[in-house]
Design a protein around this motif. Structure first.
Motif, mmCIF file in Angstrom:
data_model
loop_
_atom_site.group_PDB
_atom_site.id
_atom_site.type_symbol
_atom_site.label_atom_id
_atom_site.label_comp_id
_atom_site.label_asym_id
_atom_site.label_seq_id
_atom_site.Cartn_x
_atom_site.Cartn_y
_atom_site.Cartn_z
ATOM 1 N N TYR A 27 0.829 -1.041 0.032
ATOM 2 C CA TYR A 27 0.061 -0.152 0.218
ATOM 3 C C TYR A 27 0.873 1.330 -0.039
ATOM 4 N N ALA A 28 2.216 0.985 -0.129
ATOM 5 C CA ALA A 28 3.054 2.119 -0.226
ATOM 6 C C ALA A 28 2.744 3.422 -1.105
ATOM 7 N N LYS A 29 2.601 3.041 -2.258
ATOM 8 C CA LYS A 29 2.145 4.057 -3.295
ATOM 9 C C LYS A 29 0.897 4.794 -2.914
ATOM 10 N N TYR A 30 -0.095 4.064 -2.552
ATOM 11 C CA TYR A 30 -1.280 4.827 -2.228
ATOM 12 C C TYR A 30 -1.309 5.773 -0.916
ATOM 13 N N ALA A 31 -0.490 5.123 0.001
ATOM 14 C CA ALA A 31 -0.369 5.966 1.108
ATOM 15 C C ALA A 31 0.332 7.086 0.638
ATOM 16 N N PHE A 32 1.439 7.064 -0.071
ATOM 17 C CA PHE A 32 2.488 8.193 -0.282
ATOM 18 C C PHE A 32 1.507 9.200 -1.055
ATOM 19 N N ALA A 33 0.639 8.840 -1.972
ATOM 20 C CA ALA A 33 -0.104 9.522 -2.922
ATOM 21 C C ALA A 33 -1.162 10.554 -1.789
ATOM 22 N N ILE A 34 -1.965 9.706 -1.140
ATOM 23 C CA ILE A 34 -2.951 10.218 -0.146
ATOM 24 C C ILE A 34 -2.471 11.018 0.886
ATOM 25 N N SER A 35 -1.382 10.906 1.497
ATOM 26 C CA SER A 35 -0.768 11.443 2.456
ATOM 27 C C SER A 35 -0.164 13.155 1.954
ATOM 28 N N TRP A 36 0.634 12.893 0.868
ATOM 29 C CA TRP A 36 1.366 14.123 0.258
ATOM 30 C C TRP A 36 -0.013 15.039 -0.419
ATOM 31 N N LEU A 37 -1.083 14.295 -0.767
ATOM 32 C CA LEU A 37 -2.217 15.331 -1.079
ATOM 33 C C LEU A 37 -2.772 15.921 0.067
ATOM 34 N N LEU A 38 -2.798 15.442 1.179
ATOM 35 C CA LEU A 38 -3.256 16.136 2.358
ATOM 36 C C LEU A 38 -2.499 17.201 2.861
ATOM 37 N N VAL A 39 -1.170 16.920 2.931
ATOM 38 C CA VAL A 39 0.065 17.778 2.982
ATOM 39 C C VAL A 39 -0.260 19.239 2.301
ATOM 40 N N ILE A 40 -0.164 18.835 0.609
ATOM 41 C CA ILE A 40 -0.027 20.003 -0.122
ATOM 42 C C ILE A 40 -1.383 20.613 0.192
ATOM 43 N N ALA A 41 -2.499 20.072 0.402
ATOM 44 C CA ALA A 41 -3.735 20.856 0.421
ATOM 45 C C ALA A 41 -3.867 21.632 1.788
ATOM 46 N N GLY A 42 -3.354 20.992 2.593
ATOM 47 C CA GLY A 42 -3.341 21.701 4.354
ATOM 48 C C GLY A 42 -2.407 22.810 4.309
ATOM 49 N N ILE A 43 -1.384 22.686 3.657
ATOM 50 C CA ILE A 43 -0.210 23.745 3.726
ATOM 51 C C ILE A 43 -0.769 24.942 2.752
ATOM 52 N N ALA A 44 -1.313 24.607 1.493
ATOM 53 C CA ALA A 44 -1.812 25.499 0.731
ATOM 54 C C ALA A 44 -3.070 26.317 1.311
ATOM 55 N N PHE A 45 -3.933 25.640 2.006
ATOM 56 C CA PHE A 45 -5.146 26.496 2.799
ATOM 57 C C PHE A 45 -4.614 27.204 3.920
ATOM 58 N N GLY A 46 -3.503 26.765 4.482
ATOM 59 C CA GLY A 46 -2.901 27.675 5.733
ATOM 60 C C GLY A 46 -2.342 28.873 4.867
ATOM 61 N N VAL A 47 -1.596 28.798 3.758
ATOM 62 C CA VAL A 47 -0.779 29.878 3.107
ATOM 63 C C VAL A 47 -1.945 31.114 2.630
ATOM 64 N N SER A 48 -3.113 30.298 2.233
ATOM 65 C CA SER A 48 -4.437 31.075 1.684
ATOM 66 C C SER A 48 -4.862 31.974 2.566
ATOM 67 N N ARG A 49 -4.887 31.436 3.898
ATOM 68 C CA ARG A 49 -5.455 32.214 5.047
ATOM 69 C C ARG A 49 -4.725 33.355 5.513
ATOM 70 N N GLY A 50 -3.469 33.449 5.042
ATOM 71 C CA GLY A 50 -2.623 34.260 5.489
ATOM 72 C C GLY A 50 -2.572 34.551 7.001
ATOM 73 N N GLU A 51 -2.784 35.977 7.345
ATOM 74 C CA GLU A 51 -2.534 36.380 8.798
ATOM 75 C C GLU A 51 -3.317 35.530 9.582
ATOM 76 N N LYS A 52 -4.857 35.127 9.088
ATOM 77 C CA LYS A 52 -5.507 34.359 10.102
ATOM 78 C C LYS A 52 -5.115 33.104 10.418
ATOM 79 N N ALA A 53 -4.009 32.564 9.650
ATOM 80 C CA ALA A 53 -3.407 31.490 10.266
ATOM 81 C C ALA A 53 -2.306 31.207 11.227
#
Length: 369
Positions: free
Chosen positions: A117-143
């Motif tokens: 399951y390594a490939k699936y785990a890699f894809a899902i976890s990094w998708l969450l990382v990118i989405a989360g960090i991008a959302f944090g950056v988009s919030r700007g000072e509110k984060a």
């Protein structure tokens, strides 16, 4: 302290798992205990030393909450190593004389193909990382909380003390969230209340608290000033600098004890765990603050500890020339340490979960991380 609880349990679980394996292999109680402690010793030393590298560097190079974290973790690691290797052994020997250790539950080792399951785990976890960090950056000072953004700091004197939670609730109802509230003694032996809120919320906070303390004739504002982000910036810079040095030290140590590919894997695992944590934290709409930064340091300590335990099993199986491909050896190592991972993580989760549910607003974000 939460991480210390987890790691104190971890050392004992590592020993007990080894004893259980020896009992399963047909050894007597005395022989199983001796061999169990002997086999677990190297893993405990490696796992704790790598975390100790982080804690000592944070203690010597960090400032503010980072330094405090380093001191607490260093003391906790030293104490838990002593209790696991000396005190627990003493208790074990006492109980052994009464025949209680014969009740060890001998579980079957799971056989599960984790690596498939390594490939699936890699894809899902990094998708969450990118989405989360991008959302944090988009919030700007509110984060970012007042710890790192600066704000209005108001100091009050009072006669009747109120709880921090009641003050935070009053401010929250007025739309003033994320306030930092501290009681402190004034230089003239008077009790003082210091409230730090977002830039521009100072006057509103004064009005809300004046209403909350309406029955207190001795309540008055002492000072109001704007705090910059320079001090918090220094703390953050110090934390990042000390962490980079700590990661390099871990790279050197793990390369020396195992090999470079293992060391690189450990560093990448730490980076992944930190980014995953921050990503989910930002998706939860949390604010980055000094306590949250301390929680992230906790993740680093816990991540390297967990990784080293599995690495140690892989190295042991390679030395014993266990049959199978390297992927099969990795699956075996994860399976052999699975119950230890569940028990250690579960115990720490109980401590962190209790803080999250019952710890109150001030520690809520820390406990979530």
């Amino acid at each position: 302290i939460v991480l210390t609880i987890g790691m104190a349990i971890d050392a004992n679980v590592l020993i007990f798992e080894r004893i259980r394996e020896e009992l399963k292999a047909g050894k007597g109680v005395q022989g199983a205990v001796e061999t169990g402690y002997s086999k677990a010793f190297g893993t405990i030393i490696d796992a704790n030393l790598t975390t100790l590298i982080v804690s000592v560097i944070l203690m010597t190079m960090g400032t503010g909450p980072v330094k405090g974290f380093g001191v607490t973790l260093t003391v906790g690691i030293c104490a838990s190593m002593f209790t696991a290797l000396v005190v627990t052994r003493l208790v074990f020997d006492v109980f052994k004389n009464f025949g209680i250790t014969r009740r060890f539950c001998l579980l079957e080792q799971p056989k599960f193909n984790f690596m498939s399951y390594a490939k699936y785990a890699f894809a899902i976890s990094w998708l969450l990382v990118i989405a989360g960090i991008a959302f944090g950056v988009s919030r700007g000072e509110k984060a970012v909380g007042v710890d790192f953004r600066g704000g209005d700091q108001v100091t009050f004197e009072f006669t009747e003390k109120k709880t921090v939670d009641s003050l935070r609730d009053a401010l929250g109802q007025a739309g003033i969230d994320g306030a930092k509230i501290q009681y402190q003694s004034g230089g003239d032996s008077k009790e003082r209340l210091q409230v730090t809120v977002r830039d521009g919320d100072g006057d509103a906070a004064i009005g809300v608290l004046a209403k909350a303390f309406a029955t207190d004739e001795g309540f008055k504002k002492v000072s109001q000033l704007h705090t910059g982000e320079s001090i918090s910036g220094e703390i953050l810079k110090g934390a990042i600098k000390s962490l980079l040095i700590a990661l390099f030290a871990i790279l050197v140590y793990v390369t020396f004890r195992y090999e470079f590919s293992f060391a690189l894997g450990a560093i990448l695992a730490i980076c992944h765990d930190v980014l995953m944590t921050l990503g989910l934290f930002f998706l939860w709409e949390g604010e980055l603050s000094a306590p949250v930064m301390a929680a992230v340091l906790t993740i680093i300590g816990f991540s390297i500890n967990d990784t080293i335990v599995i690495f140690d099993r892989i190295r042991e199986d390679l030395k014993l020339n266990v049959k199978g491909s390297f992927t099969e050896i990795m699956n075996g190592a994860i399976s052999k340490t699975l119950s230890r991972t569940i028990i250690t993580s579960g115990t720490t989760l109980l401590a962190a979960g209790s803080l999250f549910l019952f710890g109150g607003g001030a520690i809520h974000s820390f406990a979530f991380v």
